[in-house]
Scaffold this active site. Sequence first.
Site, PDB file in Angstrom:
ATOM      1  N   HIS A 315       0.848  -1.188   0.000  1.00 21.98           N
ATOM      2  CA  HIS A 315       0.000   0.000   0.000  1.00 21.98           C
ATOM      3  C   HIS A 315       0.880   1.233   0.000  1.00 21.98           C
ATOM      4  CE1 HIS A 315      -3.096   2.887   1.130  1.00 21.98           C
ATOM      5  NE2 HIS A 315      -3.926   2.000   0.616  1.00 21.98           N
ATOM      6  N   ASP A 373      -7.872  -5.661   0.203  1.00 25.68           N
ATOM      7  CA  ASP A 373      -8.371  -6.486  -0.896  1.00 25.68           C
ATOM      8  C   ASP A 373      -7.965  -7.947  -0.788  1.00 25.68           C
ATOM      9  OD1 ASP A 373      -9.746  -4.504  -2.262  1.00 25.68           O
ATOM     10  OD2 ASP A 373      -7.877  -3.696  -3.036  1.00 25.68           O
TER      11      ASP A 373
HETATM   12  N1  CMC Z   1       4.112  -7.470  -4.884  1.00 26.62           N
HETATM   13  C1  CMC Z   1       5.453  -7.453  -5.065  1.00 26.62           C
HETATM   14  N2  CMC Z   1       6.218  -6.367  -4.935  1.00 26.62           N
HETATM   15  C2  CMC Z   1       5.601  -5.228  -4.600  1.00 26.62           C
HETATM   16  C3  CMC Z   1       4.230  -5.159  -4.389  1.00 26.62           C
HETATM   17  C4  CMC Z   1       3.466  -6.338  -4.532  1.00 26.62           C
HETATM   18  N3  CMC Z   1       2.157  -6.345  -4.348  1.00 26.62           N
HETATM   19  N4  CMC Z   1       3.867  -3.895  -4.079  1.00 26.62           N
HETATM   20  C5  CMC Z   1       5.023  -3.184  -4.078  1.00 26.62           C
HETATM   21  N5  CMC Z   1       6.057  -3.991  -4.406  1.00 26.62           N
HETATM   22  C6  CMC Z   1       7.469  -3.619  -4.468  1.00 26.62           C
HETATM   23  C7  CMC Z   1       7.759  -2.754  -5.688  1.00 26.62           C
HETATM   24  O1  CMC Z   1       8.114  -3.554  -6.797  1.00 26.62           O
HETATM   25  C8  CMC Z   1       8.907  -1.906  -5.184  1.00 26.62           C
HETATM   26  O2  CMC Z   1      10.065  -2.701  -5.180  1.00 26.62           O
HETATM   27  P1  CMC Z   1      11.526  -2.038  -5.480  1.00 26.62           P
HETATM   28  O3  CMC Z   1      11.735  -1.038  -4.380  1.00 26.62           O
HETATM   29  O4  CMC Z   1      12.473  -3.166  -5.475  1.00 26.62           O
HETATM   30  O5  CMC Z   1      11.400  -1.388  -6.833  1.00 26.62           O
HETATM   31  C9  CMC Z   1       8.537  -1.644  -3.721  1.00 26.62           C
HETATM   32  O6  CMC Z   1       7.729  -2.772  -3.330  1.00 26.62           O
HETATM   33  C10 CMC Z   1       7.785  -0.344  -3.495  1.00 26.62           C
HETATM   34  O7  CMC Z   1       6.604  -0.397  -4.283  1.00 26.62           O
HETATM   35  P2  CMC Z   1       5.978   0.801  -5.087  1.00 26.62           P
HETATM   36  O8  CMC Z   1       5.473   0.281  -6.392  1.00 26.62           O
HETATM   37  O9  CMC Z   1       6.905   1.969  -5.097  1.00 26.62           O
HETATM   38  O10 CMC Z   1       4.760   1.146  -4.155  1.00 26.62           O
HETATM   39  P3  CMC Z   1       3.552   2.100  -4.511  1.00 26.62           P
HETATM   40  O11 CMC Z   1       3.243   2.841  -3.284  1.00 26.62           O
HETATM   41  O12 CMC Z   1       3.847   2.890  -5.725  1.00 26.62           O
HETATM   42  O13 CMC Z   1       2.380   1.079  -4.882  1.00 26.62           O
HETATM   43  C11 CMC Z   1       0.542  -0.361  -4.693  1.00 26.62           C
HETATM   44  C12 CMC Z   1       1.391   0.711  -4.000  1.00 26.62           C
HETATM   45  C13 CMC Z   1      -0.679  -0.678  -3.820  1.00 26.62           C
HETATM   46  C14 CMC Z   1       0.050   0.152  -6.043  1.00 26.62           C
HETATM   47  C15 CMC Z   1       1.404  -1.636  -4.869  1.00 26.62           C
HETATM   48  O14 CMC Z   1       1.831  -2.109  -3.617  1.00 26.62           O
HETATM   49  C16 CMC Z   1       0.669  -2.728  -5.625  1.00 26.62           C
HETATM   50  O15 CMC Z   1       0.619  -2.699  -6.856  1.00 26.62           O
HETATM   51  N6  CMC Z   1       0.045  -3.720  -4.898  1.00 26.62           N
HETATM   52  C17 CMC Z   1      -0.720  -4.752  -5.548  1.00 26.62           C
HETATM   53  C18 CMC Z   1      -2.079  -4.231  -5.937  1.00 26.62           C
HETATM   54  C19 CMC Z   1      -2.992  -4.039  -4.762  1.00 26.62           C
HETATM   55  O16 CMC Z   1      -3.145  -4.931  -3.928  1.00 26.62           O
HETATM   56  N7  CMC Z   1      -3.663  -2.892  -4.717  1.00 26.62           N
HETATM   57  C20 CMC Z   1      -4.665  -2.568  -3.686  1.00 26.62           C
HETATM   58  C21 CMC Z   1      -4.224  -1.454  -2.792  1.00 26.62           C
HETATM   59  S1  CMC Z   1      -5.295  -1.300  -1.350  1.00 26.62           S
HETATM   60  C22 CMC Z   1      -6.845  -0.875  -1.954  1.00 26.62           C
HETATM   61  C23 CMC Z   1      -6.876   0.336  -2.814  1.00 26.62           C
HETATM   62  O17 CMC Z   1      -6.143   1.291  -2.620  1.00 26.62           O
HETATM   63  O18 CMC Z   1      -7.709   0.366  -3.698  1.00 26.62           O
END
Ligand code: CMC
Length: 439
Positions: A315, A373
């Site tokens: 998140h 989720d």
């Molecule tokens: N699985 C594997 N790696 C992950 C994941 C994941 N679900 N989420 C983040 N990472 C890694 C990402 O690759 C990055 O790694 P590195 O530093 O090596 O490049 C690190 O963790 C930081 O991630 P980020 O992409 O910078 O994080 P963000 O804040 O931009 O993204 C997020 C947040 C929710 C979009 C992301 O965690 C994600 O895509 N999660 C899966 C989808 C999901 O479950 N979404 C629902 C969110 S809660 C309900 C809502 O908001 O609607």
Amino acid sequence: MSSTAKEAAKASVTVTLDGTNRSTTLPLLTGTLGPAVADIRKLYGDLGVFTFDPGYGATASCESKITYIDGDAGILLYRGYPIEQLAEKSDFIEVAYLLLEGELPTGTQLADFRKNVTNHTMVHEQLRRFFDGFRRDAHPMAILCGVVGALAAFYHDNLDINDPRQREIAAFRLIAKVPTIAAWAYKYSIGQPFMYPRNDLSYAENFLYMLNAVPAEPYVNNPILSRAMDRILVLHADHEQNASTSTVRLAGSTGANPFACIAAGIAALWGPAHGGANEAVLKMLAEIGTKENIPQFIKEVKDKNSHTKLMGFGHRVYKNFDPRATIMKDTCHEVLAELGIKDSPLLDMAMEMERIALTDDYFIQRKLYPNVDFYSGIILKAMGIPTHMFTVLFAVARTVGWVSQWKELIEDPAQRIGRPRQIYRGAGTRDYVAVDRRS
Ligand code: CMC
């Protein structure tokens, strides 16, 4: 700047432009809770530089009094009330009132609010025809987005968003009609007759009724399942300035019709990184198939080149745990027990994935925890709700958050059209070349 922000501006940040003698002092604003915020509004005027923050990870886009999240401590408050207390003691309609009005209602206020919402549950009969324009296999989020947007055509010319009473009616209409449209999107996809809303039922009961009832048979409400649905709605009702809410605010900042603004929010919610994640979790679990395949899947997730994510994990704000996920997990156990589901391979797989992920360095270092989720999809599936309806349900719940945030935006004297800037990295100025002279 509002007076609250002005009063809070005690400290400041000084920014100096290296290599020049130019600097500016920016006020540091403090909210009721949360980190201080540097007010950069005069930065460009004073120093001629913009700030760069793609994804808005370090930018407060507005002042708000609605929802507060402390991502490190795993805290979520609606108008100051912890989500755990609201999920246990309140219900969706009361939470809707709280989000919109700022305070818990008295008994009379609650009864009036309930009546006002139920008064608007039916949609204009002509709106039924919009459904016929969609293919039967259309994703219900596409239908929801289209039909909610179409409400603007029914309530546009006579809607003055500057009139508080009209804003209130628009709020009632949206909160009341979105479940009807959502349930009809589902009924349309399975070829069953649309069920008209029943105002003698609670919000959650009525939604389940419109989804599951058929005219040919009596409908029996299951109180445990409607309580679980109500709790799911409460947990998803608002979440601060997330992507869909910010979309609603941006659209609203132009003075656009509120029904169109909410349709924009629905579009933003649909993405798998946002509300679409609950559907994606179930798809992921189905693809993994069995517990034995989990270690291989986790390996794939950790491989940067695979572009595979563990859906339902991570998140932007929660870096400890998502308090909604904890409640959702308990609700999941309750629902499965009520339905007599002793062995749920899906739940077993989810719990095993959670166990592995929480002990794996990759997830620990990146502070990746199950989000709301991760478990909601399993509950919804057990309740018989098809996967492609999961995000629709999220939209039904979030409508009240979107409407509250839209209302707050319109009522904020400091509000102006949202208009970010950019770093331009395209071609410099150049002269047009006639087509026959281009190489
Ligand atoms: N699985 C594997 N790696 C992950 C994941 C994941 N679900 N989420 C983040 N990472 C890694 C990402 O690759 C990055 O790694 P590195 O530093 O090596 O490049 C690190 O963790 C930081 O991630 P980020 O992409 O910078 O994080 P963000 O804040 O931009 O993204 C997020 C947040 C929710 C979009 C992301 O965690 C994600 O895509 N999660 C899966 C989808 C999901 O479950 N979404 C629902 C969110 S809660 C309900 C809502 O908001 O609607």
